[in-house]
Design an enzyme around this catalytic site. Structure first.
Site, mmCIF file in Angstrom:
data_model
loop_
_atom_site.group_PDB
_atom_site.id
_atom_site.type_symbol
_atom_site.label_atom_id
_atom_site.label_comp_id
_atom_site.label_asym_id
_atom_site.label_seq_id
_atom_site.Cartn_x
_atom_site.Cartn_y
_atom_site.Cartn_z
ATOM 1 N N SER A 241 0.706 -1.331 0.164
ATOM 2 C CA SER A 241 -0.040 -0.116 0.005
ATOM 3 C C SER A 241 0.877 1.151 0.094
ATOM 4 O O SER A 241 0.719 2.149 -0.756
ATOM 5 C CB SER A 241 -1.041 0.149 1.253
ATOM 6 O OG SER A 241 -0.429 -0.206 2.413
ATOM 7 N N HIS A 271 -2.131 -8.772 1.857
ATOM 8 C CA HIS A 271 -1.804 -7.610 2.492
ATOM 9 C C HIS A 271 -3.055 -7.418 3.379
ATOM 10 O O HIS A 271 -3.117 -8.149 4.406
ATOM 11 C CB HIS A 271 -1.637 -6.421 1.391
ATOM 12 C CG HIS A 271 -0.903 -5.207 1.960
ATOM 13 N ND1 HIS A 271 -0.192 -5.263 3.168
ATOM 14 C CD2 HIS A 271 -0.915 -3.907 1.297
ATOM 15 C CE1 HIS A 271 0.280 -3.905 3.318
ATOM 16 N NE2 HIS A 271 -0.481 -3.290 2.249
ATOM 17 N N HIS A 318 5.406 -12.599 7.492
ATOM 18 C CA HIS A 318 5.780 -11.185 7.152
ATOM 19 C C HIS A 318 6.968 -11.176 6.230
ATOM 20 O O HIS A 318 8.094 -11.844 6.302
ATOM 21 C CB HIS A 318 6.034 -10.319 8.399
ATOM 22 C CG HIS A 318 5.854 -9.013 7.840
ATOM 23 N ND1 HIS A 318 6.803 -8.103 7.547
ATOM 24 C CD2 HIS A 318 4.607 -8.314 8.170
ATOM 25 C CE1 HIS A 318 6.146 -6.989 7.261
ATOM 26 N NE2 HIS A 318 5.027 -6.873 7.747
ATOM 27 N N ARG A 327 2.540 -4.816 16.640
ATOM 28 C CA ARG A 327 1.176 -4.342 16.656
ATOM 29 C C ARG A 327 0.106 -5.412 17.119
ATOM 30 O O ARG A 327 -0.761 -5.150 17.683
ATOM 31 C CB ARG A 327 0.855 -3.824 15.255
ATOM 32 C CG ARG A 327 1.762 -2.802 14.705
ATOM 33 C CD ARG A 327 1.679 -2.603 13.114
ATOM 34 N NE ARG A 327 2.117 -3.671 12.433
ATOM 35 C CZ ARG A 327 2.110 -3.806 11.038
ATOM 36 N NH1 ARG A 327 1.603 -2.590 10.101
ATOM 37 N NH2 ARG A 327 2.440 -4.871 10.458
ATOM 38 N N ASP A 373 -2.402 -8.280 11.603
ATOM 39 C CA ASP A 373 -4.110 -8.781 11.102
ATOM 40 C C ASP A 373 -4.523 -10.006 11.819
ATOM 41 O O ASP A 373 -5.730 -10.289 11.908
ATOM 42 C CB ASP A 373 -3.992 -9.388 9.608
ATOM 43 C CG ASP A 373 -3.654 -8.017 8.620
ATOM 44 O OD1 ASP A 373 -4.107 -7.067 9.065
ATOM 45 O OD2 ASP A 373 -3.015 -8.205 7.829
#
Ligand code: NMX
Ligand code: MLT
Length: 437
Positions: A241, A271, A318, A327, A373
């Site tokens: 992105s 993604h 990743h 995160r 995610d």
């Protein structure tokens, strides 16, 4: 006179420009990397070919914004009274300037966003014209694209904007767009999943609180939104992105065209879409288990079944990180505090235990650990946002903040059109000596 964000940014840009100019002028020929065949064929992994000062991703430590870990960012940004999470507007200030704003400075940005939040009627009309079976990311991207007619950059470019002033018009476009995104997203949510029942934006609220208000969800969903937008905002420049936003903007396409394009990249399952895939996968497991929490062995079997059918385990792995995503950890801490008994959280936590050793045994993924995610949808689900197709839109609001900050700086530093060179397979075979010239 109070120093505004724009004035401060202007000073920072003036200070920074000579650094870039000097690097280019005096050290332009210094080699910083070399490239292998596997990097060229393998998605340019690891090639140092982009520059940003807004964030940096260390494979072992995770992301830092302007040199600060996420814990430091959350601790040091100003917070609304009674809030656990900081103002998202303060994060935008930090990403742009590298400095933590004080209360007064953050409230000025909140004010700026509030002034610019009204969404033109034609955007609602475009959203309404979509069939309700459309994916929200397609609607979100189109709504943003539609706003391109508002671009100050385009208007001024046509009348002869000087290169050193590009960033100012881009800054105006960025603020105008960011201020509208929560309302656009909430409108899409209400259209698709709530029969069009709409809650009007409240100009007295900050971005996170107003989004929670428009979604019709009580506290602490305001903090959930703030946390979500902040941790998703930036992940240096090479992810799909951010790189798309930067690439499209490099042709001097305006913010609206660039952000719409980056949203399309975010909408892929490798993604940002992985956050909905995690919930889809967990729901599938729950259905098969008749809503009982599986034992560790049962969960291991589900994971192996997915791998053996040729699919990836969403939310794990990743391209750069080689440890658990900070995160993910932040959201896990939030979940442990606010939703420790939630069944979906228990499912997700069991995955955290069983997936990494299985991915290691499977032997393909370079990073077996969970990414951002794996946990974000769990929190949304708990607070009633169960239409998981919507989750990537939330990621998109956050990511827009970081990419807008990057594009403003790209323009300020005069970064040129991005145009790498490609080669043919014949040429590669000649270079490695398989084929004669
Ligand atoms: N499950 C199964 N296989 C995996 C996984 C996973 N979670 N992660 C990587 N692999 C495989 C990958 O498909 C590749 O297989 P093959 O050689 O057959 O093509 C192999 O392991 C090597 O891949 P890596 O070099 O470890 O990973 P890469 O940098 O190519 O891709 C991701 C990174 C994130 C795309 C990959 O780990 C993945 O597909 N993860 C699941 C989807 C996901 O969670 N994406 C979200 C990433 C974060 N975000 O928000 O963007
Ligand atoms: C991101 O936040 O963009 C993802 O973790 C993917 C990446 O950094 O490559």
């Amino acid at each position: 006179m109070r120093e505004t964000l724009k004035l401060k940014l202007s000073k920072k840009i003036d200070e920074h420009r000579p650094r870039t100019e000097r690097l280019l002028k005096e050290y332009g020929d210094v080699q910083v990397d070399s490239v292998t065949v596997s990097q060229i064929i393998g998605g340019m992994r690891g090639i140092k070919s982009l520059v940003t000062d807004i964030s940096y991703l260390d494979p072992e430590e995770g992301i830092r914004y302007r040199g600060y870990t996420l814990d430091e960012v959350i601790k040091n940004l100003p917070k609304a009274k009674g809030a656990e999470m900081p103002f998202v507007e303060g994060l935008f200030y930090l990403l742009l300037t590298g400095d933590f704003p004080n209360e007064d400075e953050v409230m000025q940005v909140v004010e700026q966003f509030n002034k610019r939040r009204i969404v033109p009627r034609y955007v609602y009309d475009v959203i309404d014209s979509f069939p309700s079976s459309s994916h929200p990311m397609a609607i979100f991207s189109t709504a943003i694209l539609t706003l391109n007619r508002e671009s100050a950059f385009n208007r001024q470019y046509k009348t002869g904007l000087k290169k050193e002033d590009y960033w100012e018009a881009t800054y105006e476009d960025a603020l105008n767009l960011l201020a509208k995104l929560p309302e656009i997203a909430a409108y899409i949510y209400n259209k698709l999943y709530r029969k069009g029942d709409r809650i009007q934006s409240d100009p007295n609220l900050d971005m996170g609180a107003d989004f929670a208000h428009m979604m019709g969800i009580d506290k602490p969903y305001d903090d959930v939104s703030r946390l979500h937008f902040i941790i998703h905002s930036d992940h240096e420049s090479g992810n799909v992105s951010a790189h798309t936003g930067h690439l499209v903007a490099s042709s001097l396409s305006d913010i609206y065209l660039s952000i719409s394009a980056m949203i399309n990249g975010l909408a892929g399952p490798l993604h940002g879409l992985a956050n909905q895939e995690v919930l889809r996968w967990l729901q599938d497991v729950m259905d098969k288990m008749d809503n009982k929490i599986p034992t560790e062995d049962e969960m291991k079997q589900f994971v192996w079944d997915t791998l053996n059918s040729g699919q990836v385990i969403p939310g794990f792995g990743h391209a750069v990180l080689r440890k658990t995503d900070p995160r993910y950890m932040l959201q896990r801490e939030f979940s442990k505090k606010h939703l420790p008994d939630d069944p979906i959280f228990k499912y997700a936590d069991l995955l955290y235990k069983v997936v990494p050793p299985i991915l290691q045994e499977h032997g393909k993924a370079k990073n077996p650990w969970p990414n951002v995610d794996a946990q974000s949808g769990v929190i949304q689900w708990h607070y009633g946002v169960k239409d998981y197709d919507f989750y990537t839109v939330l990621f998109g609001i956050g990511r827009s903040i970081g990419i807008c900050a990057n594009i403003i700086w790209d323009r300020a530093l005069g970064y040129p059109l991005e145009r790498p060179k490609s080669v043919t397979t014949d040429m590669l075979e000649e270079m490695v000596g398989i084929k004669k010239k």
